[in-house]
Design a protein around this motif. Sequence first.
Motif, short mmCIF file in Angstrom:
data_model
loop_
_atom_site.label_atom_id
_atom_site.label_comp_id
_atom_site.label_asym_id
_atom_site.label_seq_id
_atom_site.Cartn_x
_atom_site.Cartn_y
_atom_site.Cartn_z
N MET A 24 3.11 11.74 -10.83
CA MET A 24 2.10 12.47 -10.05
C MET A 24 1.11 13.13 -10.99
SD MET A 24 3.48 13.79 -6.50
CE MET A 24 2.12 14.82 -6.41
N ALA A 25 -0.16 13.00 -10.64
CA ALA A 25 -1.20 13.70 -11.39
C ALA A 25 -1.00 15.19 -11.18
CB ALA A 25 -2.57 13.25 -10.90
N LEU A 26 -1.32 15.94 -12.20
CA LEU A 26 -1.03 17.35 -12.13
C LEU A 26 -2.09 18.16 -12.85
CD1 LEU A 26 1.11 19.60 -11.52
CD2 LEU A 26 2.03 19.11 -13.77
N VAL A 27 -2.49 19.25 -12.21
CA VAL A 27 -3.29 20.26 -12.88
C VAL A 27 -2.29 21.31 -13.34
CG1 VAL A 27 -5.14 21.94 -12.68
CG2 VAL A 27 -5.28 19.78 -11.41
N ASP A 67 -1.00 13.42 -16.81
CA ASP A 67 -0.76 12.11 -16.19
C ASP A 67 -1.96 11.61 -15.40
OD1 ASP A 67 1.87 12.07 -17.22
OD2 ASP A 67 2.56 13.31 -15.56
N MET A 68 -3.16 11.79 -15.93
CA MET A 68 -4.38 11.34 -15.25
C MET A 68 -5.22 10.44 -16.13
SD MET A 68 -5.48 14.75 -13.14
CE MET A 68 -6.55 13.82 -12.06
N GLY A 92 -8.97 10.82 -20.98
CA GLY A 92 -8.61 9.84 -21.99
C GLY A 92 -7.17 9.88 -22.47
N GLY A 93 -6.32 10.67 -21.83
CA GLY A 93 -4.93 10.74 -22.28
C GLY A 93 -4.05 11.36 -21.22
N ASP A 94 -2.74 11.32 -21.48
CA ASP A 94 -1.79 11.86 -20.52
C ASP A 94 -1.84 13.38 -20.42
OD1 ASP A 94 -0.88 9.40 -19.69
OD2 ASP A 94 0.69 9.31 -21.22
N LEU A 121 -10.73 13.42 -3.65
CA LEU A 121 -9.76 14.39 -3.13
C LEU A 121 -9.73 15.64 -4.00
CD1 LEU A 121 -6.76 11.98 -2.41
CD2 LEU A 121 -8.39 12.92 -0.75
N VAL A 122 -9.75 16.80 -3.36
CA VAL A 122 -9.63 18.06 -4.09
C VAL A 122 -8.15 18.24 -4.43
CG1 VAL A 122 -9.92 20.56 -3.99
CG2 VAL A 122 -11.62 19.06 -2.92
N ILE A 123 -7.84 18.25 -5.73
CA ILE A 123 -6.44 18.38 -6.15
C ILE A 123 -6.11 19.80 -6.60
CG2 ILE A 123 -6.15 15.93 -6.67
CD1 ILE A 123 -6.50 16.64 -9.65
#
Length: 136
Positions: A24-27, A67-68, A92-94, A121-123
């Motif tokens: 999962m992408a994460l902030v 992870d983006m 450009g990186g994980d 999408l607003v994350i």
Amino acid sequence: MILRSVIKLCTLSILSFCLAQPAMALVARAQFANDVVDREPINDIGDTIKVMYGEIQRVYFFTDLRDMSGHTILHRWLLDGVIQAELPFDIGGDRWRVWSSKKLMPGFDGQWTVEVVDDGLVIESRSFNYVDDFDS
């Protein structure tokens, strides 16, 4: 014996399903600061900023993304719900740290929000109030 085999099969199925899912992408962090030095915010200025007459204040919005890799995200700056700027970043990186900034002057008072947008999408979003208390 059959029950053990069924439990093992179910466990392996669940495990393989979980491993097959993309991360999962994460902030990991999102905050407002007075500056960013060496790819890190120097402080966290909180959710209220007072107008300083005779000065232009610059506010930075920092995000630490996980992870983006390969995505393009936006920092969308809004004042009282109206878009003021959209700034794209190629990831450009994980682990990728990006920031944008906005110059605030008297007359720009109100609620500022920055949205982190991925593929429409607003994350994540954060807000602060830019307060003109000259009349107070």
